[in-house]
Design an enzyme around this catalytic site. Structure first.
Site, mmCIF file in Angstrom:
data_model
loop_
_atom_site.group_PDB
_atom_site.id
_atom_site.type_symbol
_atom_site.label_atom_id
_atom_site.label_comp_id
_atom_site.label_asym_id
_atom_site.label_seq_id
_atom_site.Cartn_x
_atom_site.Cartn_y
_atom_site.Cartn_z
ATOM 1 N N CYS A 2 0.797 -1.242 0.000
ATOM 2 C CA CYS A 2 0.000 0.000 0.000
ATOM 3 C C CYS A 2 0.824 1.285 0.000
ATOM 4 O O CYS A 2 0.767 2.074 -0.945
ATOM 5 C CB CYS A 2 -0.929 0.017 1.208
ATOM 6 S SG CYS A 2 -1.841 -1.509 1.471
ATOM 7 N N HIS A 57 -2.631 6.495 4.188
ATOM 8 C CA HIS A 57 -1.553 5.534 4.444
ATOM 9 C C HIS A 57 -0.168 6.050 4.049
ATOM 10 O O HIS A 57 0.680 5.292 3.576
ATOM 11 C CB HIS A 57 -1.848 4.201 3.759
ATOM 12 C CG HIS A 57 -1.187 3.046 4.469
ATOM 13 N ND1 HIS A 57 -1.189 1.758 3.983
ATOM 14 C CD2 HIS A 57 -0.491 2.989 5.643
ATOM 15 C CE1 HIS A 57 -0.541 0.970 4.804
ATOM 16 N NE2 HIS A 57 -0.104 1.686 5.833
#
Length: 559
Positions: free
Chosen positions: A88, A144
């Site tokens: 991610c 993130h």
């Protein structure tokens, strides 16, 4: 005479007043026309999805129904040689900076919620570039990229608004996330604060779509907009409203069934977004990019078949992504683009499309690939550094000797040059998972002859990806001269790497010290200390690189 003077003065004032009034009205009208004049800059809609497997879209042969994605891709351009990163944070950092991980210090793993770490502030983000080009910038969904201090938050990195979550995953309804026992908190934010008041317990795919549609409804389509919609779907946990499960009763594996339902819900969300783009006047001057952030996770229902490996690996199944571009502005629609592309390419491509400026000192690793996408021209990109991870040097059989004295093959690294792909170290879980293996049994109980054993003593692989996209035939022993050339290329890249940023856990990050919410925990004093530490780290990194060069010079002279 006095009366005449007064009258003359009055007349002059009246004339000046009238003239000024007309000028002011004309200026106001001119400005109003400027505001109402349609923009020549295209609206940019970037849809990032989480953990969607390469096979998990209708046009790649999946049993999962994705009519919207299929139509958008079929009437746009399918990106069939498109690469991202295996996890991610790495993919998102490279999207936002146009730079490889080795050039941002994020070479290792992901940014953990308890780490005092984030996308380094010296990097100008894609959002900042588009904002300086006159765009209204909005982010919805997954960040993130770190949040330990406020300057790391999305609204400090170029986004006018942010509605979403900061961590890598969480509950789709309650928006709570536990990183470890006793480290649990709420993770839904509006701007830089917890979004308690906006939380209605709605399934996140629906909630984020509604927010995106609301942003489009309120914005003037005659002014350019950048909407970054980063869905939580289809990352675990496998949660989905029951009505989406009905159409997949025939899938016996529960994980696969839930996952398929989540993908269908996602497809519906993209349909609603597309309808809103048409309804509110954006569609005809819009570029929509759709991309997964990494490969699928078979243990959580995803499929990358027929590619090898999965999320978290440098095999094709971990880094070759579902991606397409849909836009009325494309010259050649309904095509498949086989030009080599990487997620870093979106930065220069979109900034150039937006009539923005790219600075020479940014040292971008991405290329402007719009002509390759829109007109089918050859890609300016000839290679991709998938990564060099200096921390993950765990291949038992890896050594500098195995790397012909050029490279320590214990280090996890992956490089693509033309048709060739080189891997060193431990690339990660390497099985091929055929669709029929999604039975009622757990994956761990049904390994078959596709399994690859790790006791063969290998730490170097070479594949011709053009001829062998499924990585079936290792050519490293047949073509040692190509291996050597690529190892030298890895070495060249490694010389440009900055020190890796992967700090230990900071217990002050615990949400219980922040009102039960995941959020920034650094104070102003901490930030000053952090900046000093970074300066010292950069200095020491430069010293280490200089010493390496000197040592290599001495060894060459001795040889």
């Amino acid at each position: 005479m006095l009366v005449l003077g007064v009258l003359t003065g009055f007349c002059l004032c009246s004339v000046v007043s009238c003239t000024y009034g007309r000028w002011a009205n004309n200026l106001h009208t001119s400005r109003a026309n400027e505001v109402d004049k349609p923009t020549s800059q295209p609206h940019i809609i970037f849809v990032m999805v989480d953990d969607q497997g390469f096979r998990d879209v209708g046009y790649h042969g999946s049993e999962i129904k994705t009519p919207t994605l299929d139509w958008l891709a079929a009437t746009g351009v399918k990106l069939e040689n498109y690469y991202v990163q295996p996890l991610c944070s790495p993919s998102r950092s490279q999207l936002m900076t146009g730079r490889y991980q080795i050039h941002t210090g994020l070479q290792h793993s992901i940014i953990r919620p308890t780490q005092p770490n984030c996308l380094p502030l010296k990097n100008i983000t894609l959002a900042q570039k588009l904002k300086s080009a006159g765009y209204s910038t909005h982010m919805v969904g997954k960040w993130h990229l770190g949040f330990y201090k406020r300057s790391c938050m999305p609204t400090q990195r170029g986004f006018d608004t942010f509605f979403g979550y900061l961590l890598g995953s969480g509950d789709y309804y309650s928006h709570y996330k536990c990183d470890s026992p006793g480290m649990c908190g709420y993770d839904l934010h509006e701007g830089e604060e917890a979004a308690w008041e906006q939380d209605r317990g709605i399934y996140s795919t629906h909630m984020y779509t509604q927010k995106a549609v609301s942003i489009l409804a309120k914005h003037n389509p005659k002014r350019p907009i950048f909407l970054y919609l980063a869905f939580q779907a289809v990352h675990s946990p496998l949660q989905v409203p029951a009505r989406y499960l009905e159409r997949y009763k025939s899938i016996p594996n529960l994980h696969r069934r839930k996952y398929a339902a989540m993908v269908s819900c996602l497809d519906e969300a993209v349909r609603n977004l597309t309808l809103a783009l048409k309804r509110y006047g954006y569609y005809n001057n819009m570029v929509m990019v759709y991309s997964s952030d990494n490969g699928g996770q078979p243990m959580a229902g995803g499929s990358n078949w027929p590619l090898r490996g999965s999320k978290g690996t440098y095999w094709e199944g971990g880094i070759r992504a579902v991606g397409f571009v849909h836009s009325p502005l494309l010259v050649k629609k309904g095509t498949r683009c086989k030009a080599l592309m990487h997620i870093t390419d979106w930065y220069p491509t979109l900034v150039t499309l937006a009539e923005g400026t790219l600075d020479e000192d940014q040292s971008l690793d991405g290329y402007d690939v719009w002509e390759s996408i829109s007109e089918g021209r050859p890609s300016p990109r000839q290679d991709i550094l998938h990564n060099i991870d200096p921390i993950y040097a765990k291949a038992k059989n890896g050594s500098r000797k195995a790397g012909y004295g050029i490279w320590n093959t214990a280090v996890q690294a992956a490089l693509r040059v033309g048709d060739w792909k080189l891997l060193t170290g431990i690339p990660g879980y390497s099985d091929w998972i055929p669709p029929q293996t999604f039975s009622t049994l757990l994956l761990v109980n049904r390994w078959h002859n596709e399994r690859v054993r790790w006791d063969r003593g290998k730490s170097v692989w070479l594949f011709n990806i053009t001829a062998d996209p499924f990585e079936r035939v290792d050519l490293s022993r047949r073509y040692p001269h190509i291996v050597k050339k690529m190892l030298l290329r890895l070495l060249q890249y490694d010389k440009t790497a900055v020190p890796c940023r992967y700090p230990p856990k900071d217990y002050r990050s615990n949400p219980q010290y922040n009102g039960g919410v995941w959020g920034p925990w650094y104070s102003d004093e901490d930030e000053e200390e952090d900046e000093n530490d970074n300066a010292l780290s950069n200095y020491l990194g430069r010293r280490r690189r200089k010493k390496k060069v000197k040592r290599r010079g001495k060894l060459k002279r001795k040889a």
